[in-house]
Design an enzyme around this catalytic site. Structure first.
Site, PDB file in Angstrom:
ATOM      1  N   ASP A 104      24.036 -11.138   4.596  1.00 37.63           N
ATOM      2  CA  ASP A 104      24.346 -11.962   3.423  1.00 37.63           C
ATOM      3  C   ASP A 104      25.840 -12.028   3.156  1.00 37.63           C
ATOM      4  OD1 ASP A 104      23.768 -13.432   0.954  1.00 37.63           O
ATOM      5  OD2 ASP A 104      24.404 -11.579  -0.048  1.00 37.63           O
ATOM      6  N   MET A 115       0.812  -1.218   0.000  1.00 39.76           N
ATOM      7  CA  MET A 115       0.000   0.000   0.000  1.00 39.76           C
ATOM      8  C   MET A 115       0.852   1.277   0.000  1.00 39.76           C
ATOM      9  SD  MET A 115      -2.888  -1.192  -0.288  1.00 39.76           S
ATOM     10  CE  MET A 115      -3.305  -2.911  -0.309  1.00 39.76           C
ATOM     11  N   CYS A 116       2.132   1.132  -0.240  1.00 38.37           N
ATOM     12  CA  CYS A 116       3.050   2.272  -0.240  1.00 38.37           C
ATOM     13  C   CYS A 116       2.975   2.995  -1.586  1.00 38.37           C
ATOM     14  CB  CYS A 116       4.460   1.760   0.020  1.00 38.37           C
ATOM     15  SG  CYS A 116       5.593   2.979   0.609  1.00 38.37           S
ATOM     16  N   HIS A 117       2.835   4.311  -1.543  1.00 38.14           N
ATOM     17  CA  HIS A 117       2.770   5.101  -2.772  1.00 38.14           C
ATOM     18  C   HIS A 117       4.143   5.196  -3.433  1.00 38.14           C
ATOM     19  CE1 HIS A 117      -0.841   6.548  -0.699  1.00 38.14           C
ATOM     20  NE2 HIS A 117      -1.316   6.759  -1.911  1.00 38.14           N
TER      21      HIS A 117
END
EC number: 4.6.1.17
Length: 160
Positions: A127, A74-76
């Site tokens: 990593d 839901m991030c613009h």
């Protein structure tokens, strides 16, 4: 309380920000990654076989910030005017502290981009060092400051 990300049918929606005004917005997030003493020493001395851990984590964090709307549903999509990441090697506690600051001029905040930058930088450190230290732990990812927008300034004291 009405939830802004839920529609009349009870399903998720992206909030409409078209009526909001553009403001300068800045957010800083924090996180850390704890590790063995030897791992931190090897990072600081550039002795990790995969390369310069902090240089790669810097780029990964910025790339993560730029791609935030691709991984947070839901991030613009917003124009990011800047992003910087700083690392502090804490030899007393065998950890790397990570600070990410992101900035924009727009209708919605940039907190998620700063938090994503810290997360991606920490995951990249993991990593690059996992071959010698699988016990590393990513800790305390949080927003520590945000400015701009309707809600104004938020600032938290970081208890590391």
């Amino acid at each position: 309380m009405e939830l802004s990300h839920i529609n009349e049918e009870g399903r998720a929606k992206m909030v409409d920000i078209s009526e909001k005004t553009d403001t300068v917005r800045e957010a800083t997030a924090f996180g850390s990654i704890s590790m063995k003493e030897e791992t931190l020493k090897r990072i600081s001395e550039g002795e990790i076989k995969k390369g310069d851990v902090l240089a790669v984590a810097q780029v990964a964090g910025i790339m993560g910030a730029k791609n935030t709307p691709n991984i947070i549903p839901m991030c613009h999509s917003i124009f990011m005017s800047g992003c910087d990441i700083k690392f502090q090697l804490d030899f007393d506690n065998n950890k790397v502290d990570i600070y990410a600051t992101a900035k924009t001029i727009g209708k919605t905040g940039i907190e998620m981009e700063a938090i994503t930058a810290v997360s991606c930088a920490a995951i990249t450190i993991y990593d690059m060092c996992k071959a010698i230290d699988k016990d590393m732990v990513i800790n305390n990812i949080m927003l520590i400051k945000k400015t701009g927008g309707k809600s104004g300034t938020f600032e938290r004291k970081v208890d590391k």
